[in-house]
Scaffold this active site. Structure first.
Site, PDB file in Angstrom:
ATOM      1  N   GLY A 124       0.827  -1.205   0.000  1.00 50.75           N
ATOM      2  CA  GLY A 124       0.000   0.000   0.000  1.00 50.75           C
ATOM      3  C   GLY A 124       0.858   1.251   0.000  1.00 50.75           C
ATOM      4  O   GLY A 124       1.989   1.257  -0.509  1.00 50.75           O
ATOM      5  N   SER A 125       0.334   2.279   0.609  1.00 56.07           N
ATOM      6  CA  SER A 125       0.994   3.583   0.521  1.00 56.07           C
ATOM      7  C   SER A 125       2.341   3.634   1.223  1.00 56.07           C
ATOM      8  O   SER A 125       3.124   4.562   0.984  1.00 56.07           O
ATOM      9  CB  SER A 125       0.090   4.657   1.134  1.00 56.07           C
ATOM     10  OG  SER A 125      -1.133   4.677   0.434  1.00 56.07           O
TER      11      SER A 125
END
Lengths: 489, 467
Positions: free
Chosen positions: A216-217
């Site tokens: 993810g981020s």
């Protein structure tokens, strides 16, 4: 009649020779192979004939041995706080083998290691039983406890390392299990309850080292490092050339959106990290290119096959060769790239350690029963994923994330510089399942970082919109960092 | 073969060697007693409580046998008795040592077996003494040639008689007699049948050897002379088929062929014997699942269903784990073979694991030495019946040793027979003591100085007889 009699006698002599030859074959030529055959129960009997050495954390043994009434196996493994440490110790079972440190350091713990030969010989001469050596780990009880308590009933993992040395401070995986319950020879029921097919929680899976997740981020730190190192962006406060929404290259107008669109168009890296702009990092990853992205990811520890061992083998984190749209999406951690929690802790650690990634390890030293140190780990640099300048720019950006971003209140620690990055990784077809909540961070004391941590929480029992890195994962990271800072003082 | 004792007729004046035998007997008693102490020290760190009694018992048996041999068979071979005592003593120690393993000494498996084995050994020694005391000359046995045949056949078919025959582990070789317990009649039959073969062949050997036609360099026997060999072949096949006793049938047929060859000096008999046994083996192996299974396990001892380690594999592991010097008495794990097999059929596995290759070879060489003394006795015997009987008894002992040890070690497929003297089993130890007694009797006759020639009258000075 004497002539045939002599012949018969010679014949019987040959039969005896055949017996002797066969005895030599089995007991001399084949002896080694038979002695160590996996089905030769003597191997197991010998293993449990003596108390095993202990695994030590903060000067206290977290394992033990107890004598049993079993006819075959005299000693059984015990664990002082099994659930807390299962992801570190693994188990040593009389029936089901051994895993994690119990497995990797098995020879040393049983005393069969060649380096204990001298010690064993002395013991034999003085009539003492063979003893195993002790394995002294780098773990930190307070940090481990904070990690396990923070994860609570959720499925998830925490990995914390000391960026300066690579020493692993915490390694938690929940739900956990108590390895004492499967240590004996009669624990089939407890064992079956732990098997994945009977237990969807798969408690014996060490999620911190052996499970890979879409990062993810949190992966945006890697993309930012690649962009800075490859000259695509000059520094964290220069505007980038990134439209929003971003149309994925080579597709029929598939788009990347942001959750929070306000400041993302042509945002600086600092702003893009604070607001977690997918568009910026998709565009940067595309601009850097797949090959360079792979290079940077590999310098952080990706794509190492089975080579990363701490000394427990760590599952490979991957950043694969891929086409342009996939590579762009990988730039914000939402494609075929996957990472273990330890890998993401290593990313935070190399930023915190000014661009130098230290080789992670969890065994500080091996100590023989006579207290001689047989092996001492010397910290070693594994790679330099980025320059000191790049690292310091990223530090300042990650610190802005904590100061200004939504995770701020949860992660910040008074009087300490804390840098972090949240992540909410989607999973399932079309984001159908609950996402993974990520948080990676480090804490700085006097320009040195004593701890970097990565936290991942799988679907917790909360409403979907509450699952976010800042809500679930950041408080755990905070507690772990706080525990390490407290124990350093 | 340069020793003087090889000559058929000794010239007399051979030393009786009884003192040598006594000295050896001291060792033969001392070694097992020390082994007994060794087991106790290894297991509990103290000398076993029964050590004095055990040592005295074994010493007493050895002492009595020695005195009887000294008195009633003074020229007997000096080595056979000490070797038999040593093997018997070691066997008792090994069985007692395995009795210390609770998992294979449960009441269901018959509990401790050493006390009974000691009792059977005493009975065996009593039979040994009886043979030496009452059988003054082995040639008396020649009179009972055909009675022996009947007795041997009866003993062989006994396990098939409904009511008393018992089937154990797929082989029907046991007989249980009320009041006495169970015994293996084949162990006794092997001695009786050697007596029959010796008597029969002594009478028939000229007919068998000379009346034959020469075809392709081989002397083919006449049809009517071929009869007995076919009968014996048929009987051994029947033992194999109905009692599934591979070992006994191999033993009988092998001994018969060997004795036939020795009696007739015709190589063709060996060829016939080998052809017939090969035919029988193929026939049985293909039609009998029990035997076929044994052959499979022999060829692939380490192949088994995952998680179900076979007995054969456990035995191989035992030998391998022993290595060169062994784990030491009392410190091995042959109990993993399970059941009572480690005390009976597989007793050599304990020797191999706990005494190592060195100990196992020493034990095999003890058997080899005993067999060699048997052949020497046969060579030295002066009468054809004695020669054939000694030959037959020694061949029985040698073949049985090879078939059991070879089966356990994996030289040949395993057969259910017991290692003479070493293994648990009353019938075996009793029968083997009788076998040793017969060999000692023949060797005593063989080595006894020839009676002094009658003084020649011519050599005497002429004496004047005065009335």
């Amino acid at each position: 009649m004497n002539k045939p009699m002599r012949r018969v006698a010679v014949f019987c002599g040959l039969l005896i020779v055949a017996l002797l030859a066969r005895a030599n074959w089995v007991q001399f030529v084949q002896a080694d192979e038979l002695q160590n055959h996996s089905d030769n129960r003597r191997v197991l009997i010998e293993r449990f004939a003596h108390p095993r050495g202990d695994i030590i954390v903060d000067g206290e043994p977290i394992t033990g041995s107890t004598e049993t009434d079993d006819t075959d196996f005299r000693y059984k493994r015990t664990y002082t706080d099994g659930e807390l440490w299962a992801s570190v110790t693994g188990f040593s079972s009389q029936v089901y083998g051994s895993t994690m440190l119990e497995g990797v350091e098995d020879d040393f713990l049983t005393g069969d290691d060649d380096r204990l030969f001298f010690n064993n010989t002395i013991d034999m001469l003085t009539g003492e039983d063979q003893r195993g050596g002790n394995v002294v780990t780098t773990l930190n009880t307070a940090a481990q406890r904070a990690a396990v308590e923070g994860l609570g009933d959720a499925r998830g993992a925490v990995a914390a390392i000391d960026p300066r040395t690579g020493a692993i401070l915490a390694l938690a995986s929940t739900p956990s299990y108590d390895p004492s319950t499967i240590a004996g020879s009669n624990d089939g029921e407890a064992w079956n309850a732990l098997l994945r097919e009977n237990n969807p929680d798969d408690p014996t899976l060490n999620r911190a080292l052996r499970a890979t997740y879409p990062p993810g981020s949190t992966f945006k730190i890697v993309t930012a490092a690649a962009a800075l190192e490859n000259g695509v962006v000059d520094d964290v406060d220069t505007e980038t050339d990134t439209p929003t929404p971003y149309d994925l290259p080579d597709t029929n107008g598939e788009r990347v959106d942001n959750q929070l669109d306000g400041r993302c168009e042509n945002a600086t890296l600092r702003v893009a990290l604070i607001d977690s702009c997918n568009t910026v990092f998709a565009a940067l990853s595309d601009e850097v290119g797949n090959e360079e992205m792979i290079d940077t990811a590999e310098s952080f520890g990706y794509n190492q096959g089975q080579d990363l061992q701490v000394p427990i083998r760590v599952e490979e984190s991957v950043y694969p060769e891929d086409n342009r749209p996939q590579n762009a999406q990988a730039g914000f951690g939402q494609a075929s790239n996957r990472a273990t929690p330890l890998q993401m802790a290593m990313v935070a650690a190399s930023v915190a350690n000014n661009g130098s990634l230290m080789e992670p390890y969890m065994v500080d030293r091996l100590v023989a029963p006579n207290l001689n140190v047989v092996e001492q780990h010397e910290p070693e640099e594994m790679s330099r994923p980025m320059s000191r300048e790049t690292a310091q720019q990223l530090q300042s950006a990650m610190e802005s994330v904590v100061e200004e971003g939504p995770s701020g209140p949860a992660a910040a620690i008074d009087g300490v510089r804390v840098g972090g990055k949240t992540g909410t990784a989607q999973r399932g077809e079309n984001n159908s399942e609950n996402p993974y909540a990520w948080f990676i961070s480090y804490a700085m004391l006097d320009d040195e970082s004593p701890v970097a941590v990565a936290v991942v929480v799988e679907d917790a029992e909360v409403e979907r919109n509450e699952i976010s890195g800042s809500g679930l994962a950041a408080p755990i990271a905070h507690d772990v960092m706080q525990a390490v800072l407290d124990s350093a003082n | 073969m340069s020793s003087t004792s090889n000559t058929t007729v000794s010239t007399g004046g051979l030393p009786s060697r009884r003192n040598t035998e006594l000295a050896m007997l001291v060792f033969a008693v001392l070694v097992p007693v020390l082994a007994y102490a060794n087991v106790g020290l290894a297991k509990d760190g103290s000398l076993p409580a029964g050590m004095a009694g055990y040592g005295l018992g074994l010493g007493l048996l050895a002492g009595v046998t020695h005195l009887v041999v000294r008195r009633w068979a003074p020229y007997a071979d000096p080595l056979m008795l000490p070797i038999a005592v040593l093997l018997n003593g070691l066997g008792l120690v090994l069985i007692w040592r395995l009795d210390q393993e609770p998992t294979i000494t449960t009441p269901a498996l018959g509990g401790p077996m050493a006390p009974n084995q000691l009792l059977w050994s005493a009975v065996g020694v009593a039979l040994f003494l009886a043979v030496l005391l009452f059988l003054k000359d082995h040639r008396i046995l020649q009179r009972y040639t055909y009675i022996s045949m009947v007795v041997a056949l009866f003993l062989l078919v006994m396990p098939l008689i409904p009511g008393i025959g018992r089937q154990v582990n797929g082989a029907r070789i046991w007989v249980s007699l009320p009041g006495i317990g169970s015994l293996q009649p084949a162990e006794f039959a092997k001695i009786v049948i050697a007596v029959f073969f010796a008597g029969y062949l002594m009478v028939k050997r000229d007919a068998l050897a000379l009346a034959s036609r020469r075809v392709l360099g081989l002397y083919l026997p006449r049809g009517r002379d071929l009869g007995p060999i076919l009968v014996i072949w048929g009987i051994s096949l029947m033992i194999l088929v109905f009692e599934t006793d591979l070992g006994t049938s191999l033993l009988f047929f092998g001994v018969f062929v060997i004795m036939l060859y020795v009696a007739t000096e015709r190589t063709s008999w060996i060829v016939f014997g080998l052809l017939l046994s090969a035919g029988g083996a193929v026939f049985v192996a293909s039609f009998n699942s029990h035997v076929g299974e044994r052959v499979d396990q022999w060829l692939n001892p380490l192949e088994y269903e995952p998680g179900y380690v076979t007995e054969t594999a456990q035995v191989v592991f035992s030998f391998g784990s022993g290595g060169l010097l062994g784990s030491g008495l009392g410190q091995g794990y042959t109990r993993l073979i399970q059941g009572i097999a480690p005390k009976s059929d597989y007793i050599l596995a304990t020797v191999g694991e706990e005494l190592g290759l060195a100990g196992l070879m020493a034990v095999i060489l003890l058997y080899a030495l005993l067999i060699e003394r048997g052949f020497r006795t046969a060579l030295a015997a002066r009468d054809p019946f004695g020669k054939l009987l000694a030959m037959g008894l020694t061949a029985v002992f040698a073949l049985q040793t090879f078939v059991v040890a070879g089966g356990v070690l994996g030289v040949i497929p395993l057969t259910g027979m017991t290692m003479p003297f070493l293994a648990q089993g009353g019938s075996s130890v009793i029968a083997n003591w009788a076998l040793i007694a017969l060999l000692l009797r023949i060797s005593d006759t063989a080595r006894r100085p020839a009676p002094a020639p009658a003084p020649s009258l011519d050599a005497e000075e002429t004496q004047v007889v005065r009335a």
